[in-house]
Design an enzyme around this catalytic site. Structure first.
Site, PDB file in Angstrom:
ATOM      1  N   LYS A 579      31.503  29.216  -6.498  1.00  0.00           N
ATOM      2  CA  LYS A 579      31.888  29.382  -7.906  1.00  0.00           C
ATOM      3  C   LYS A 579      32.265  28.081  -8.593  1.00  0.00           C
ATOM      4  O   LYS A 579      32.513  28.059  -9.801  1.00  0.00           O
ATOM      5  CB  LYS A 579      33.062  30.353  -8.002  1.00  0.00           C
ATOM      6  CG  LYS A 579      32.697  31.788  -7.692  1.00  0.00           C
ATOM      7  CD  LYS A 579      33.877  32.725  -7.886  1.00  0.00           C
ATOM      8  CE  LYS A 579      34.850  32.665  -6.738  1.00  0.00           C
ATOM      9  NZ  LYS A 579      34.316  33.259  -5.497  1.00  0.00           N
ATOM     10  N   GLU A 606      24.789  35.292  -9.246  1.00  0.00           N
ATOM     11  CA  GLU A 606      25.287  36.658  -9.390  1.00  0.00           C
ATOM     12  C   GLU A 606      26.538  36.903  -8.566  1.00  0.00           C
ATOM     13  O   GLU A 606      27.478  37.577  -9.014  1.00  0.00           O
ATOM     14  CB  GLU A 606      24.186  37.643  -8.970  1.00  0.00           C
ATOM     15  CG  GLU A 606      24.554  39.106  -9.108  1.00  0.00           C
ATOM     16  CD  GLU A 606      24.753  39.527 -10.555  1.00  0.00           C
ATOM     17  OE1 GLU A 606      25.936  39.660 -10.957  1.00  0.00           O
ATOM     18  OE2 GLU A 606      23.765  39.717 -11.267  1.00  0.00           O
ATOM     19  N   ALA A 611      30.684  39.909  -6.069  1.00  0.00           N
ATOM     20  CA  ALA A 611      29.910  39.867  -4.815  1.00  0.00           C
ATOM     21  C   ALA A 611      28.503  40.410  -5.042  1.00  0.00           C
ATOM     22  O   ALA A 611      27.730  39.822  -5.787  1.00  0.00           O
ATOM     23  CB  ALA A 611      30.646  40.604  -3.705  1.00  0.00           C
ATOM     24  N   LEU A 613      27.626  43.158  -6.608  1.00  0.00           N
ATOM     25  CA  LEU A 613      27.466  44.008  -7.797  1.00  0.00           C
ATOM     26  C   LEU A 613      26.617  43.303  -8.860  1.00  0.00           C
ATOM     27  O   LEU A 613      26.745  42.091  -9.056  1.00  0.00           O
ATOM     28  CB  LEU A 613      28.835  44.358  -8.389  1.00  0.00           C
ATOM     29  CG  LEU A 613      29.771  45.194  -7.517  1.00  0.00           C
ATOM     30  CD1 LEU A 613      31.105  45.393  -8.223  1.00  0.00           C
ATOM     31  CD2 LEU A 613      29.139  46.543  -7.208  1.00  0.00           C
ATOM     32  N   LYS A 682      36.350  33.761 -12.409  1.00  0.00           N
ATOM     33  CA  LYS A 682      35.364  34.826 -12.610  1.00  0.00           C
ATOM     34  C   LYS A 682      35.326  35.281 -14.067  1.00  0.00           C
ATOM     35  O   LYS A 682      34.234  35.472 -14.640  1.00  0.00           O
ATOM     36  CB  LYS A 682      35.677  35.997 -11.687  1.00  0.00           C
ATOM     37  CG  LYS A 682      35.443  35.686 -10.214  1.00  0.00           C
ATOM     38  CD  LYS A 682      35.862  36.842  -9.322  1.00  0.00           C
ATOM     39  CE  LYS A 682      35.607  36.531  -7.857  1.00  0.00           C
ATOM     40  NZ  LYS A 682      36.042  37.622  -6.954  1.00  0.00           N
ATOM     41  N   GLY A 796      33.563  41.169   0.896  1.00  0.00           N
ATOM     42  CA  GLY A 796      32.966  41.451   2.200  1.00  0.00           C
ATOM     43  C   GLY A 796      31.722  40.616   2.408  1.00  0.00           C
ATOM     44  O   GLY A 796      30.933  40.390   1.486  1.00  0.00           O
TER      45      GLY A 796
END
Length: 814
Positions: A579, A606, A611, A613, A682, A796
Site C-alpha cells: 500500500k 485492488e 484484500a 474484495l 485505505k 487472510g
C-alpha cells in the site's frame, strides 16, 4: 531432372555426407540429379581468416591451413574405402597446398584484394565437391564432377559477381548434351568471368548456383537441403513456437529472405520464378519432414501474414530542413550522394510535409553516408535551410510479410498495437503499395521481444504468454505461488493463457530464469539464487525485456514501491499488494497512474483495500459509467474487526490481538492496524480513486490506543496493552450497555476523511459484520439512500493472494 543443393551444415561432417548420399540415391531411382554442394561448414570463414592473418603478417595462418587440410583428408579417409583413397588424398593435398601458396603470396605482399579473396575462398567448394563426388563413386553411383568455373559466366565484380545467363545457359546445355551419367556433383558459390578468372556469387551463393542450374536446364524442381525443416514463421532461435510454412509464394519468400530469413539466399528466387520451377526447403537431418514449397501461389490457410523477419545493425539517416518543403530534387540529390559511395538503402520513409526524409542503411556505412550527404548539401546547411544529416544507430527492422495482407484491413493496427502495449517504440515505418511487407524500425534491444509479440499476435492468437516477476514470497507471496501453480494448466486449457513465473525475489536474494521456474521447488531454487537488492532484480527484468511482463509486489517495503516508475516506463505492468506507493504523497500516486497510462500498461492495486474484495474495481466501474461518489463509509481493517468481534472482556484485549497476529490477520507490527494508520491509508486510496487529492496529514484519526502502547518494541506493545486492560474493558462495557458493537470506521464525505472507533447501533449496515470481514458502503448519485454494499473477508493470506492473482489476470487482458 532435379537440382539438389546441400549447405555447409548438410556436408559439415562425414556422417552428414552419408545422409546426403542416401537422399540423393533415392532421388536417382526416379530422375537425373544435379547435386550442388557448399564448402564444409565453417570452411569459408576459416579461409578468409587465413587470408586476413597472412596479410597482417601473422604466420599462424599456416597452422589454420594445416587444420583445414587435416579435416578434409580425414573426410576422405572416412568416406572412401582404404584401397581407393590414395588418388583422392593426393588431390585434396594438392588443393590445400595451393591454398598455402596463395596465402604465402598474401603474406609476402602484406595485402590482399577482392580478386585474391575470391580465389582463396573458392577452394572450400572445390575441395568439398570433389570429395563428395568421390564418396558417391565409392558407393558405386556413377557420378560426373562439373567445374562451376567452366559453366557459370559472370562479370568481374569480385565478391558478388553478376551472372551472364545467356552464356551460362549455353555452357550448361552443352555440358548436359555430353553427360554420360545420371548424377552430377558441382561446387556452389564459385564461377568465372569471361577471361576464366575465378569469381564468387556472394555469401549464400551456393543456393544461387543451384537456382541458375535449375533455370538454365529447365529442371522439374529445385530442392534446398539445410538443417531446418523449411521456412519458418519466425526465427526458431528466438521464437520457440515458430512454425514451418507449408507453402509460400516466390514474392513472399524473396521478402522474407531479404529481411533476414537465412534459410534461402535472396537472389535464388529470381531464376526459378521466371521459369515457374517449384523450390523445396528440406531438412537433411529429417528428410521425411514435408518442408516448405516455394511456388507461384502459396497455400492460403486464412492467415494473411506469412512470416516475421528482421534486419539488424541498421542506422537511420534523417535529412531535415524547412528549405526542403516544395523544392524538387532533394530526394534525388540524397540518393545520388549515397549511390556515389555505393551505400545500399534498405528502407525509405518521407512525411507528406516534405520537411524530412529518412532512410535506413547498414550501420557500418553510416559515417561514410553522413560525410557524403553533408558535402552534397553544404550550401543549404551553411544557409541553415537544411540541418546536417542526423544518424541514429542501434536499430533494427522488423517486418511482417504476406502476399494477402493487402486484402485484410487491420494488419498494421494489430502490429503497432501489439508493439505499443509492450513499450516497443517505433522509430520509422515503411510499407510498399503492394502491401506485401510492413516494416517497422525499432531499437535492436527490443527485437527479440517484438518478434515474439508479433508471432503471438498473428500465429498464436489462441495462446498468450505472460511472464511474472514476484517480489515478496512470505505468507501471501507463497500462497500466490501455490495458487498460480494449481491454476496454470486450467488457464492454459480454458483461457489459452501461459502464465510463467520467471522471477522471484525476497529481501536478500533474487532468481531470474529464462524458462518458467519450477513452482514445486521454488524455495530451494530461490535459496540458490543471486544475492542482491530490489534494484538488481529490476535491472534483470528490464535487461531481459520479455513480452507481457507483470511485476508483482507482495511486500511492505518502500524500496520496492520506489521501483514502480522504472518498470512502468518500460511498459511492465505493476500489480501492488504493497500500500505504500498509493498512500505516498499524492504527486507520486498521480505519477504512477500517469506513467501507466502513457506507457499503455497497467498499474493495479485492488488488494490495497479489502484484500480479495472487488472494492477498487467496483469504484472505478461506477466512475467510468458516469456515477459520482458522494460519501464512503467502511470498515476496512479485518484485523480490527476480528479483534472487536472477539473481545468481550473475558480475555485480555492483548491476548485477542496476539491471536489475530498468529492467525496472520495483522501486519508484522500490529500497531499499524490498531493505531488506525493502515485504515487511514485505505480510505485515502479510495478517496483518491474517487477523484480527491487527499494527503495522509489531512485525515483525522480518532485513536483509541493509549499513547503508552505506541512506544518500544512489539513485545513492549503487548505488555503495555495488558497494563491498559481497564481502558479497553471500559470501551467495550459502554458499547455493550447501549446494545451497540464496536467498529473501527473510515468515512469520506465532502472532501474530508476520518477514521476512528465507533459504537454501531443494531439497525446500521455495519452492525452485522463478523469475523475478519470488511464492508464498504458507496453512497453515490445512483445510490443516494440505499448504498452499494461490498462485504466479505478482508484479511487472510489466501484471500489476499487471490486478489493479487485476479489483478494479474486483469493486467494480462488489457
Amino acid at each position: 531432372m532435379q537440382v539438389l543443393k546441400f549447405g555447409g551444415t548438410s556436408v559439415g561432417s562425414p556422417e552428414a555426407i552419408q545422409k546426403v548420399i542416401a537422399i540423393v540415391s533415392e532421388k536417382l531411382k526416379k530422375n537425373t540429379v544435379i547435386t550442388v554442394v557448399s564448402a564444409f561448414g565453417g570452411t569459408t570463414d576459416s579461409l578468409l581468416l587465413c587470408g586476413q592473418m597472412a596479410s597482417q603478417g601473422d604466420e599462424q595462418y599456416k597452422e589454420l591451413i594445416q587444420q583445414l587440410t587435416g579435416r578434409h583428408l580425414n573426410a576422405v579417409k572416412q568416406l572412401i574405402p582404404i584401397q581407393q583413397q590414395s588418388s583422392y588424398l593426393s588431390a585434396v593435398k594438392k588443393l590445400c597446398n595451393e591454398v598455402e601458396d596463395l596465402c604465402t603470396g598474401i603474406f609476402l605482399l602484406g595485402e590482399t584484394t577482392a580478386r585474391t579473396k575470391d580465389k582463396l575462398v573458392s577452394y572450400g567448394e572445390l575441395i568439398s565437391s570433389q570429395v563428395i563426388a568421390a564418396a558417391f563413386q565409392s558407393k558405386g553411383i556413377a557420378t560426373t564432377w562439373w567445374d562451376s568455373r567452366k559453366l557459370i559466366r559472370t562479370n568481374s565484380d569480385f565478391g558478388n559477381a553478376t551472372v551472364n545467363f545467356s552464356s551460362t545457359s549455353a555452357l550448361l546445355q552443352a555440358a548436359k548434351q555430353e553427360l554420360a551419367t545420371d548424377h552430377i556433383v558441382m561446387p556452389g558459390f564459385i564461377a568465372a568471368n569471361p577471361e576464366g578468372i575465378t569469381t564468387t556469387l556472394g555469401r549464400g551463393g551456393s543456393d544461387y548456383t543451384a537456382a541458375i542450374a535449375a533455370a538454365c536446364l529447365d529442371a522439374q524442381e529445385l530442392e534446398i537441403w539445410t538443417d531446418v525443416s523449411g521456412m519458418m514463421t519466425a526465427d526458431p532461435r528466438w521464437v520457440p513456437n515458430a512454425k514451418v510454412i507449408p507453402t509460400i509464394s516466390y514474392q513472399e519468400a524473396m521478402e522474407l529472405s531479404h529481411f533476414g530469413a537465412k534459410v534461402i539466399y535472396p537472389p535464388t528466387i529470381q531464376p526459378v520464378m521466371n521459369k515457374q520451377i517449384p523450390v523445396w526447403i528440406k531438412n537433411t537431418f529429417a528428410p521425411m519432414d514435408p518442408g516448405t514449397c516455394i511456388q507461384q501461389e502459396g497455400y492460403r490457410n486464412g492467415n494473411p501474414v506469412r512470416g516475421i523477419s528482421s534486419i539488424s545493425k541498421l542506422a537511420l539517416l534523417s535529412l531535415e530542413g524547412s528549405g526542403m518543403v516544395g523544392v524538387p530534387g532533394f530526394s534525388r540529390r540524397l540518393f545520388e550522394a549515397l549511390s556515389a559511395e555505393q551505400i545500399n538503402v534498405i528502407l525509405i520513409t518521407q512525411g507528406s510535409s516534405e520537411h524530412s526524409i529518412c532512410v535506413g542503411v547498414d550501420e557500418s556505412a553510416a559515417e561514410k553516408a553522413k560525410k557524403s550527404v553533408d558535402e552534397a548539401f553544404a550550401p543549404e546547411i551553411s544557409l541553415q535551410k537544411v540541418e546536417p544529416l542526423e544518424i541514429e544507430k542501434g536499430l533494427s527492422i522488423v517486418a511482417l510479410v504476406g502476399e494477402q495482407m493487402k486484402s485484410h484491413p487491420g494488419i498494421s493496427g494489430k502490429l503497432f498495437g501489439a508493439l505499443g502495449r509492450n513499450g516497443v517504440n517505433v522509430r520509422a515505418i515503411a510499407q510498399g503499395s503492394s502491401e506485401r511487407n510492413i516494416s517497422a524500425v525499432i531499437s535492436t534491444s527490443d527485437v527479440r521481444k517484438a518478434i515474439n509479440l508479433l508471432h503471438e499476435e498473428f500465429f498464436e492468437t489462441s495462446l498468450k504468454q505472460v511472464n511474472l516477476f514476484i517480489s515478496g514470497v512470505g505468507n501471501v507471496g507463497s500462497r500466490l505461488l501455490q495458487q498460480v501453480y494449481q491454476q496454470q494448466q486450467y488457464l492454459l486449457h480454458h483461457n489459452r493463457l501461459q502464465l510463467r513465473v520467471v522471477g522471484l525475489a525476497n529481501s536478500k536474494k533474487f532468481l531470474i530464469s529464462d524458462d518458467a521456474i519450477d513452482l514445486s521447488n521454488w524455495k530451494n531454487l530461490l535459496d540458490s539464487g543471486s544475492e542482491g537488492t530490489i534494484d538488481d532484480f529490476v535491472d534483470g527484468i528490464i535487461e531481459r525485456n520479455l513480452r507481457n511482463t507483470v511485476f508483482v509486489d507482495i511486500t511492505a517495503s518502500d524500496l520496492v514501491a520506489g521501483v514502480y516508475p522504472r518498470l512502468l516506463e518500460k511498459s511492465c505492468a505493476v500489480v501492488a499488494c504493497n500500500k505504500i506507493a498509493c498512500s505516498s504523497p499524492y504527486s507520486y500516486y498521480r505519477e504512477l497512474k500517469d506513467k501507466a497510462r502513457s506507457n499503455n500498461t497497467s498499474f493495479l492495486f485492488e488488494t490495497n483495500v479489502g484484500a480479495g474484495l472487488p472494492v477498487i474495481g467496483t469504484l472505478n466501474d461506477l466512475l467510468k459509467s458516469g456515477d459520482k461518489v458522494n460519501r464512503i463509509e467502511a470498515v476496512l481493517s479485518g484485523t480490527l474487526n476480528y479483534v472487536f468481534n472477539h473481545y468481550d472482556g473475558t480475555l485480555p484485549f492483548a491476548e485477542i490481538v496476539r491471536k489475530a497476529q498468529e492467525e496472520g490477520y495483522t501486519e508484522p507490527d500490529p500497531r499499524l492496524d490498531l493505531s488506525g494508520t493502515d485504515v487511514m491509508r485505505k480510505i485515502m486510496i479510495l478517496a483518491r480513486e474517487a477523484g480527491e487529492q487527499l494527503e495522509m496529514d489531512t485525515i483525522i484519526n480518532h485513536r483509541f490506543l493509549p499513547a503508552s502502547c505506541m512506544e518500544g518494541s512489539v513485545e513492549d506493545f503487548y505488555a503495555s496493552m495488558l497494563k491498559e486492560e481497564d481502558h479497553f474493558k471500559s470501551i467495550f462495557t459502554e458499547a455493550n450497555k447501549n446494545g451497540n458493537k464496536l467498529k473501527f470506521v473510515a468515512a469520506f464525505h465532502n472532501g474530508k476523511a476520518e477514521v476512528g472507533l465507533q459504537q454501531i447501533a443494531p439497525g446500521h449496515d455495519l452492525f452485522h459484520l463478523y469475523g475478519k470481514d470488511n464492508i464498504v458502503l458507496f453512497y453515490t448519485e445512483r445510490y443516494p439512500e440505499q448504498p452499494m454494499v461490498i462485504k466479505g473477508a478482508g484479511a487472510g493470506a489466501d484471500v489476499t493472494a487471490s486478489g493479487v492473482f485476479a489483478d494479474i489476470l486483469r493486467a494480462t487482458l488489457t
